[in-house]
Design a protein around this motif. Structure first.
Motif, PDB file in Angstrom:
ATOM      1  N   ALA A   1       0.829  -1.209   0.000  1.00 18.58           N
ATOM      2  CA  ALA A   1       0.000   0.000   0.000  1.00 18.58           C
ATOM      3  C   ALA A   1       0.861   1.256   0.000  1.00 18.58           C
ATOM      4  CB  ALA A   1      -0.936  -0.012   1.210  1.00 18.58           C
TER       5      ALA A   1
ATOM      6  N   HIS B   1     -13.139   5.538  -5.039  1.00 20.76           N
ATOM      7  CA  HIS B   1     -13.306   4.129  -4.699  1.00 20.76           C
ATOM      8  C   HIS B   1     -14.646   3.623  -5.220  1.00 20.76           C
ATOM      9  CE1 HIS B   1     -15.832   5.669  -1.420  1.00 20.76           C
ATOM     10  NE2 HIS B   1     -14.834   6.469  -1.119  1.00 20.76           N
TER      11      HIS B   1
ATOM     12  N   LEU C   1      -3.879  -4.715  -6.046  1.00 27.34           N
ATOM     13  CA  LEU C   1      -4.335  -4.532  -4.669  1.00 27.34           C
ATOM     14  C   LEU C   1      -3.358  -5.217  -3.709  1.00 27.34           C
ATOM     15  CD1 LEU C   1      -8.168  -5.193  -5.036  1.00 27.34           C
ATOM     16  CD2 LEU C   1      -6.987  -2.984  -4.956  1.00 27.34           C
TER      17      LEU C   1
ATOM     18  N   CYS D   1      -6.048 -11.207  -0.367  1.00 23.03           N
ATOM     19  CA  CYS D   1      -6.205  -9.773  -0.653  1.00 23.03           C
ATOM     20  C   CYS D   1      -7.306  -9.203   0.234  1.00 23.03           C
ATOM     21  CB  CYS D   1      -6.556  -9.582  -2.125  1.00 23.03           C
ATOM     22  SG  CYS D   1      -6.801  -7.866  -2.581  1.00 23.03           S
TER      23      CYS D   1
ATOM     24  N   ALA E   1      -8.675  -6.263   0.533  1.00 21.29           N
ATOM     25  CA  ALA E   1      -9.625  -5.312  -0.049  1.00 21.29           C
ATOM     26  C   ALA E   1     -10.571  -5.951  -1.056  1.00 21.29           C
ATOM     27  CB  ALA E   1      -8.860  -4.170  -0.722  1.00 21.29           C
TER      28      ALA E   1
ATOM     29  N   GLY F   1     -14.559  -6.723  -0.236  1.00 23.95           N
ATOM     30  CA  GLY F   1     -15.394  -5.530  -0.102  1.00 23.95           C
ATOM     31  C   GLY F   1     -15.675  -4.864  -1.436  1.00 23.95           C
ATOM     32  N   ILE F   2     -14.669  -4.801  -2.300  1.00 24.39           N
ATOM     33  CA  ILE F   2     -14.865  -4.181  -3.618  1.00 24.39           C
ATOM     34  C   ILE F   2     -15.856  -4.991  -4.444  1.00 24.39           C
ATOM     35  CG2 ILE F   2     -13.732  -3.597  -5.794  1.00 24.39           C
ATOM     36  CD1 ILE F   2     -11.205  -2.978  -4.127  1.00 24.39           C
TER      37      ILE F   2
END
Length: 351
Positions: free
Chosen positions: A25, A136, A156, A209, A211, A214-215
């Motif tokens: 990140a 986002h 990601l 991963c 993230a 949620g995506i």
């Protein structure tokens, strides 16, 4: 060494080793020193080339598939035509050009890019001046959503774990002799990896991963509520297995810890995780080559070839091969589609 390396070394010295996800990140998205915040990495002069930069045919095929999905769902108006991580905007520009003759489509669509890099937003605004930007996926409009994501999920941040008995040791980034180095945590059970005990053995590496669920849930939730479709294209496999972290600089592999902020970092995508996170039906995972062939890329390539000669024709033939041949991107990249319960599958993809 880079300025970001100095910052990370100071942080780790003060607070201890960080996860690989935290490292990625910072390396990719640090507001001052992150890779995507400071440069345009695409093309021959950058660090890597993506499918839209290889040939216009890639975007044309995807655009027509999304437009047909829109028609199959009754041609709603208005709709969001969105892209996650749109690079220079090349893919969306090709989508818009290819769908210009689809009756009513351009009147209905509102183009939205999900992008945080100011550098790339500027390039995207030049390619598609009518597009708006959000930071986002959760910020996409509440409307039917027709979306593409090409090489988005591979960038990601991931966490990486090595199985040790019934537990997992996590890959960490620490400091030794003034340099960033890989290390491991003690082994411990990991709730989100409980299901991987059955298909792994001691020493196997699994990547996760944080993230991604949620995506995908956000995208599929909008599709469930309002209609639409999503075409997600990336390299990876049905499930994660093995160390797939890689760093690229000037199109060549390099060590991921040597110059953080100055190299691209990616990892293979776990398509089973996408399927599990979706709240709407998903397609089978299909290779990019098969997907593009089903959509008619070879016929399009032949039509374009009729007006080319010499080196231009040679480049065109090579581009078609690179996108579709199993030994090149054709098998390496995979596609998965999402659509509402009441809709027919996206063209080129099977349930």
């Amino acid at each position: 060494m880079t300025a970001l390396a100095d910052l990370l070394i100071a942080r780790i010295a003060a607070t201890g080793p960080i996860t690989l996800a935290d490292y990625m990140a910072e390396a990719l998205m640090h507001p001052r020193h992150g890779y995507y915040a400071t440069r345009d990495p695409f093309g021959a002069a950058g660090d890597f080339v993506t499918a839209p930069e290889i040939s216009q045919m890639f975007g044309e095929m995807i655009g027509l598939a999304l437009a047909q999905a829109w028609r199959d769902q009754g041609a709603p108006n208005p709709v969001t035509l969105a892209e996650l991580g749109p690079g220079r905007g090349t893919l969306m520009a090709d989508i818009i050009r290819a769908t210009a003759a689809v009756p009513g489509f351009h009147d209905a669509v509102r183009v939205v890019f999900v992008e945080t890099s100011a550098t790339l937003r500027a390039a995207q605004a030049q390619a598609v001046p009518t597009a708006t930007h959000v930071d986002h996926a959760d910020a996409l409009p509440d409307a039917p959503l027709f979306l593409v994501a090409n090489e988005f999920f591979d960038a990601l941040p991931i966490r990486q774990f090595t199985r040790q008995g019934a537990g997992w040791s996590e890959t960490l980034v620490g400091v030794s002799d003034g340099a960033l180095v890989f290390g491991r945590s003690d082994s411990a059970p990991r709730r989100f990896l409980t299901g991987r005990i059955a298909d792994t053995q001691d020493g196997d590496i699994v990547e996760y991963c944080p993230a991604l669920p949620g995506i995908v849930a956000s995208l599929s939730g909008r599709i469930a509520a309002y209609g639409g479709a999503a075409v997600l294209i990336d390299y990876g496999d049905w499930v994660s297995l093995g160390d797939t972290l890689q760093a690229l600089k000037a199109h060549k592999p390099t060590h991921p810890l040597t110059t953080p902020g100055a190299v691209d970092l990616t990892a293979h995508v776990d398509f089973a995780a996408i399927a599990a996170a979706s709240t709407v039906p998903h397609s089978r995972v299909t290779t990019q080559g098969v997907f593009l062939e089903r959509l008619g890329i070879t016929a399009r390539a032949q039509a374009l070839a009729d007006r080319l000669t010499g080196p231009a024709l040679d480049r065109h033939i090579a581009a078609h091969r690179r996108l579709t041949h199993p030994a090149e991107m054709g098998d390496h990249f995979k596609v998965i589609g999402l659509w509402p319960d009441s809709a027919t599958p996206i063209p080129g993809l099977a349930p």
